[in-house]
Design an enzyme around this catalytic site. Sequence first.
Site, short mmCIF file in Angstrom:
data_model
loop_
_atom_site.label_atom_id
_atom_site.label_comp_id
_atom_site.label_asym_id
_atom_site.label_seq_id
_atom_site.Cartn_x
_atom_site.Cartn_y
_atom_site.Cartn_z
N LYS A 12 0.96 -1.31 -0.03
CA LYS A 12 0.03 -0.03 0.02
C LYS A 12 0.76 1.37 0.07
O LYS A 12 0.71 2.11 -0.78
CB LYS A 12 -0.92 -0.03 1.17
CG LYS A 12 -1.85 1.25 1.48
CD LYS A 12 -2.41 1.31 2.92
CE LYS A 12 -3.16 2.57 3.10
NZ LYS A 12 -4.44 2.30 2.22
N GLU A 53 -27.14 3.51 -5.70
CA GLU A 53 -26.40 4.00 -6.63
C GLU A 53 -27.08 4.03 -8.02
O GLU A 53 -27.47 2.81 -8.36
CB GLU A 53 -25.35 3.11 -6.71
CG GLU A 53 -24.26 3.41 -7.95
CD GLU A 53 -23.24 2.40 -8.00
OE1 GLU A 53 -22.68 2.21 -6.78
OE2 GLU A 53 -22.86 1.96 -9.02
N HIS A 76 -17.50 7.98 -6.91
CA HIS A 76 -16.18 6.98 -7.09
C HIS A 76 -15.06 7.92 -8.17
O HIS A 76 -14.02 7.58 -7.96
CB HIS A 76 -16.55 6.08 -7.72
CG HIS A 76 -17.37 4.91 -6.92
ND1 HIS A 76 -18.73 4.99 -7.07
CD2 HIS A 76 -17.08 4.17 -5.95
CE1 HIS A 76 -19.17 4.15 -6.13
NE2 HIS A 76 -18.21 3.65 -5.64
#
Length: 781
Positions: free
Chosen positions: A20, A682, A711
């Site tokens: 990460k 959504e 998003h």
Amino acid sequence: MTIKTANLGFPRIGRHRELKFALESYWAGKSDRAALLDVASKLRAANWLLQKEMGIDVIPSNDFSLYDQVLDTAVMVGAIPSIYGWQGGSVDLDTYFAMARGSNGGHAACGHAHQGNGVPALEMTKWFDTNYHYLVPEFSADQHFELTSNKPLEAFLEARTIGVQTRPVLLGPVTFLKLGKTRDGSSAINLLDRLLPVYARIFAELAAAGADWVQVDEPCLVLDLGDEERQAVSHAYAALHALVPDLRIMLATYFGALGDNLDIVARLPVSGIHVDLVSAPQQAAAVLEKVSPQCVISLGVIDGRNIWRSDLAKLRDTILPLIGGRDHTTIQLAPSCSLLHVPIDVSLETTLDDELRSWLAFATQKLEELKQLSGAIDGSDIAVAADFRANGAATQARLTSVRVNDPIVAGRLVEIQGVEQKRHSPFAKRKDLQRRRFGLPPFPTTTIGSFPQTADVRKARSMHDKGELSYIDYKAFIERETAAAVRWQEEIGLDVFVHGEFERNDMVQYFGEQLSGFAFTRHAWVQSYGSRYVRPPIIYGDVSRPNPMTVGWWRYAQSLTQRPMKGMLTGPITILNWSFVRDDLPRETVGRQIALAIRDEVLDLEEAGAGIIQIDEAALREGLPLRKADWQHYLGWAVECFRMCTSGVADETQIHTHMCYSEFNDIMSAIAAMDADVISIETSRSKMKLLQAFAGERYPNEIGPGVYDIHSPRVPDAGEMKTLLDLAREHLLDDQLWVNPDCGLKTRKWEDVKPALVNMVEAARRLRLDLAGDKGRLARA
Ligand SMILES: CN1c2c(nc(N)[nH]c2=O)NC[C@@H]1CNc1ccc(C(=O)N[C@@H](CCC(=O)N[C@@H](CCC(=O)N[C@@H](CCC(=O)O)C(=O)O)C(=O)O)C(=O)O)cc1
Ligand SMILES: N[C@@H](CCS)C(=O)O
Ligand SMILES: [Zn+2]
């Protein structure tokens, strides 16, 4: 000879989330490609050497990915949509990340899903019924496949340079095509014959380099398949065997039973078949009976999806009679699926008490279990006797521990058994009462709950966790963030407010940390997608809620405004589906226990004065069983759990729910049966198409179809959102319609959120003007 142990995949994120940090540093332009690739290669080497040292016989390679293994496959076979500007040949890192995360048209490493100047990311969706998300390959009808680079071969050779012989892993061609989508809606399976030569070449190069086995993952074989798909499976493996007869294929199936696909799988010309005997233990006998005696069977007996220590003696006693008549060289013992879905090493959890820790097995411990099990089954390994004693003691202690059983919880569940869970009055009456109570304008505006989790917010929480910031100072900081968010909502004129969820690390973990029966970890990260990880709470005992979890924060936020402030909760099914759940009770019982805890919170919020309470069920659909035949049962208890949370509130209390996905058609009656007063969903990316599912009688309650795709950092203008709302009005009644974004805004930046929400409020204002005009016209007529 002991039975061989095999692993299907090891977590790639690193013990301390090295992947990460390397990715985010690269994307931020703070480090270069070489530094990223160096971290990646060190992680791979560490995983291989760990497995080798542990004595695992079959070690996977190509289980590593910089972002996602499905994306890797798409890139490897040249399935790269033209918008990414790939010209053929090998694919550079920035094109790869543009597909993963979108680009702003310049250096793709900026990593935002920009549209307009840049390119959007591929769509992302969940991997079967897990909380891992993959990028959806996109094909055109005239799709051409070509090998861009043989990643499995590179991994195989890399492992060999450090002395580790591996079995490379590939996503199987049928599952790969089935997971993808075509731009013209044609069946991607039709592309199989164009894809197989690429797989054959990869296989041939692997065989030439000295690979004797390859693991080919076909998890689609546990789904309901059509005839065309079944034929595709037979055809694919016949063709690959004919083209590369020297490379032995271990066909890996997982996440469920082969069921009606077993007959065709047993006839495939493959050298090995892996089956998941944790999610589907009932298939063991049939598999062993049908699969030819020469074919290696890999028994997936150690749970790759959960974190409980296995009961090794029980496993040994189950396996021995199963494999009795079979040559043991044709048996392998393995985790049920890749260990990608569990954290890496329980020994990092030094803050968990010893007893609880002794009940757990993460990826590293699961591989130890495999070794102990194989030693015990052949009876050749004397050392395992002690391991078995320790294992037996821990599993026995867990079963009988007083920490696990709470008679009060059990009693409450008995009390509600058989009591119908429903609101006092039907929706029509509630709607009336709520309308009078809140006096909201038509098309009320709201948001889904979270506002940006800025670096400052995360830093403050991290400092508080480490003891560097007192609770008083941390609370004061979060209150300042909340107050600023409330002021700003006043300024832009939203109708129903949220407090922003600044105090929450994650919508599930936050609740897990406050519920009894849950344990939480410090290092037990699991990849959710790309560089985003989660730390699922561990449900080890009966669940209850010792103290209110959100009431204080809600009360503070409500004290700052006259507007209604939503109470904000995560629902029981989402908490269940995003946690590691105890395996000694049916999931539905654990769901009901969580529902009782959330019900307590709902009632406390109501008593504190919250008139609107939102219970998010973002993962309700995610928990759907993979086989349709099992849906009804799941939806029955999942809906009942939601209704348990809400059945105690007054008619005037408005219950919202939120679901951030866009497939409702096939579960519409269950969604309606939840009977929330308002649902936000959504819809912006599908341009309101899914509202057809909600139209007319099918969904009488109120709906907030998302008008802003959270998003992407792209800021939609008011006109665009108004157009979406006009589309929504074609399907829904005006008095059903709310205006909100698709989902929470925690992953966004304030600089994107602020203008977008200002535009959203403006879109609602224009809609109200239209409505006033319509009414005026109607009145004149
Ligand atoms: C909506 N989604 C969620 C899913 N599952 C969940 N359990 N939660 C979800 O929200 N599944 C489906 C989708 C998947 N989407 C996401 C989206 C975003 C994330 C994400 O952002 N994950 C974060 C970790 C979140 C978290 O737990 N944060 C903690 C700890 C933060 C941290 O790492 N702190 C550092 C120090 C930081 C500093 O000093 O600056 C540390 O401890 O070392 C928190 O905020 O307190 C991520 O970073 O990956 C996940 C899934
Ligand atoms: N209330 C949560 C829901 C996310 S699905 C949020 O706004 O982040
Ligand atoms: Zn959401």
